[in-house]
Write a protein that holds these residues in place. Structure first.
Motif: not given
Length: 450
Positions: A27-30, A33-42, A71-82
């Motif tokens: 969920w956090w990676l998503g 990736a979309d810069q928190g576009a799905r952020a919600a109160a829940e 936060h997303s700009s600072h981290i950078g869009a995810p490309a790979e996770v190991s």
């Protein structure tokens, strides 16, 4: 989040275990990736109360989208996770962004449903040996050298500061401060400073961490040393409400870095540069003594009361200010006249700023106005004090008197008239929202923490 399915979760960046903690990380990676576009109160329900408090800015409905974008700009869009470690309730993963930056992500969840996140930590990974520590007076020449070799560049103009062995003078004037030093493969590479003090926002007093004097050697820029050096400030975060930053409007690099930072103030701060030689006048007024504390406090509080970020003095708090480092800024540096007060730190006795354009170098030895005020109708007395201080400073080699104001602050027009130039700064207070009506009020910027 109550089940524990087997198998893996495909995130698009790599596979995660199909556990509760794996789903939380996915969920956090998503969100990144979309810069928190799905952020919600829940989203609040994903965290334990302790983490809710720590991550409040990402859960505030009015600020969470801006916070996620930053936060997303600072981290950078995810490309790979190991995965480096995957346990039943904890994951340690390495995230590689499209910018090539690597981050170590450690997340744990509660053992019982709904398996809320109990801890969350993300740190930059480096391909060199990084050391970060607090610096002290014995490091003055080291951190001063970093600052000197890390100019602020605007077009063809470069500006830097030379403090030498007196680097820590400004820190001596602060009540609670730390200077951080980051080294790359054993060589000093970056320096930062953080100071904690109170500010007043919308009438409420908040504790803030002012981050300043950040410098990274040119050969080590874009390596993540900005955040690395600031690790020395981590000890303050549990005790403060937010932070502050002052960025020159013409500093394109820093302005870009703050594009998505929340809580930008609607008012700017004006750094006023007064020419000591041009304004030098005769002595007027007198140096203050401790017996004047009550009168000084009354004048300062009346003058700055309408400004955001100003906290009214008490006699005790002002006395502490002028006795913390009395050789730099003591009672005798505060001058009083009928209706006006002006306190100056003759910083140019120990430091200088250098500006170079097209190979032509200009050196300034500045003095800093620490406190000032005047009563209604006492503009002439205040100007006379400015001229008197300029007359005292100029023969002692200080050619500029610097002070802060803002467009809506009392005295701004007078100071602009006297100024050789003004330098404009944007102000951010991440974690401390801008209150209603702030755009109509002045903005106070304590020169000690500037």
């Amino acid at each position: 989040m109550t089940g524990e399915p087997s198998g893996e979760i495909a995130t698009g960046f790599g596979a995660l275990p199909g556990t509760a903690v794996g789903r939380q990380v996915a969920w956090w990676l998503g969100m990144v990736a979309d810069q928190g576009a799905r952020a919600a109160a829940e989203d609040r329900d994903r965290y334990t109360p302790a983490l809710q408090e720590q991550l409040a800015i990402y859960l505030d409905p009015e600020r969470q989208h801006d916070a996620w974008r930053d936060h997303s700009s600072h981290i950078g869009a995810p490309a790979e996770v190991s995965l480096e470690r995957a346990e039943e309730h904890e994951i340690m993963a390495v995230l590689t962004s499209v910018k090539g930056r690597k981050w170590a992500l450690t997340v744990s969840v509660e053992a019982e449903p709904p398996h809320r996140m109990a801890s969350f930590r993300i740190e930059r990974r480096y391909d060199f040996k990084l050391d970060v520590r607090e610096a002290g007076p014995d490091d003055a020449l080291i951190v001063s050298d970093i600052e000197r070799r890390s100019p602020i560049v605007k077009g063809e103009t470069s500006t830097w500061f030379e403090r030498g062995a007196h680097y820590f003078d400004f820190a001596r004037l602060m009540d609670e401060v730390v200077v951080g030093l980051a080294s790359v493969d054993g060589a000093p590479a970056a320096v930062t400073c953080g100071s904690v003090h109170d500010v007043r926002v919308g009438g409420a007093v908040k504790k803030i961490l002012a981050v300043s004097h950040l410098r990274v050697l040119p050969e080590h820029q874009r390596k993540g040393l900005w955040g690395a050096a600031n690790r020395v400030l981590d000890k303050y975060w549990p005790a403060v409400d937010g932070s502050s930053a002052f960025i020159n409007v013409d500093n394109e690099g820093m302005q870009h870095g703050f594009t998505n930072t929340p809580d930008k103030r609607p008012q700017t701060v004006l750094r006023v540069d007064l020419d000591c030689a041009a304004l030098a006048g005769p002595m007027t007024g007198r140096p203050a003594t401790s017996a004047d504390a009550g009168e000084i406090v009354r004048r300062l509080n009346a003058f700055h009361d309408a400004e955001e970020l100003f906290v009214p003095y008490t006699e005790a708090s002002f006395a502490a200010r002028v006795t913390r480092a009395p050789d730099l800024y003591g009672w005798e540096r505060v001058w009083l006249s009928e209706g006006a007060v002006l306190g100056v730190w003759p910083a140019g006795e120990a430091q200088r700023s250098v500006t170079q354009t097209g190979g032509v170098r200009h050196v300034t030895n500045p003095a800093i106005v620490v406190d000032y005020a005047y009563s209604p109708g006492a503009e002439a007395a205040f100007e006379a004090l400015i001229r008197a201080w300029c007359g005292w400073l100029a023969p002692r080699g200080m050619d500029a008197l610097m002070l802060n104001t803002s467009p809506a602050s009392t005295g701004a027009n007078l100071l602009r008239r006297l100024a050789r130039r003004t330098i404009e700064f944007n102000v951010w207070t991440p974690g401390i929202p801008v209150p209603a009506g702030a755009q109509r009020r002045g903005l106070y910027a304590d020169t000690i923490h500037f």
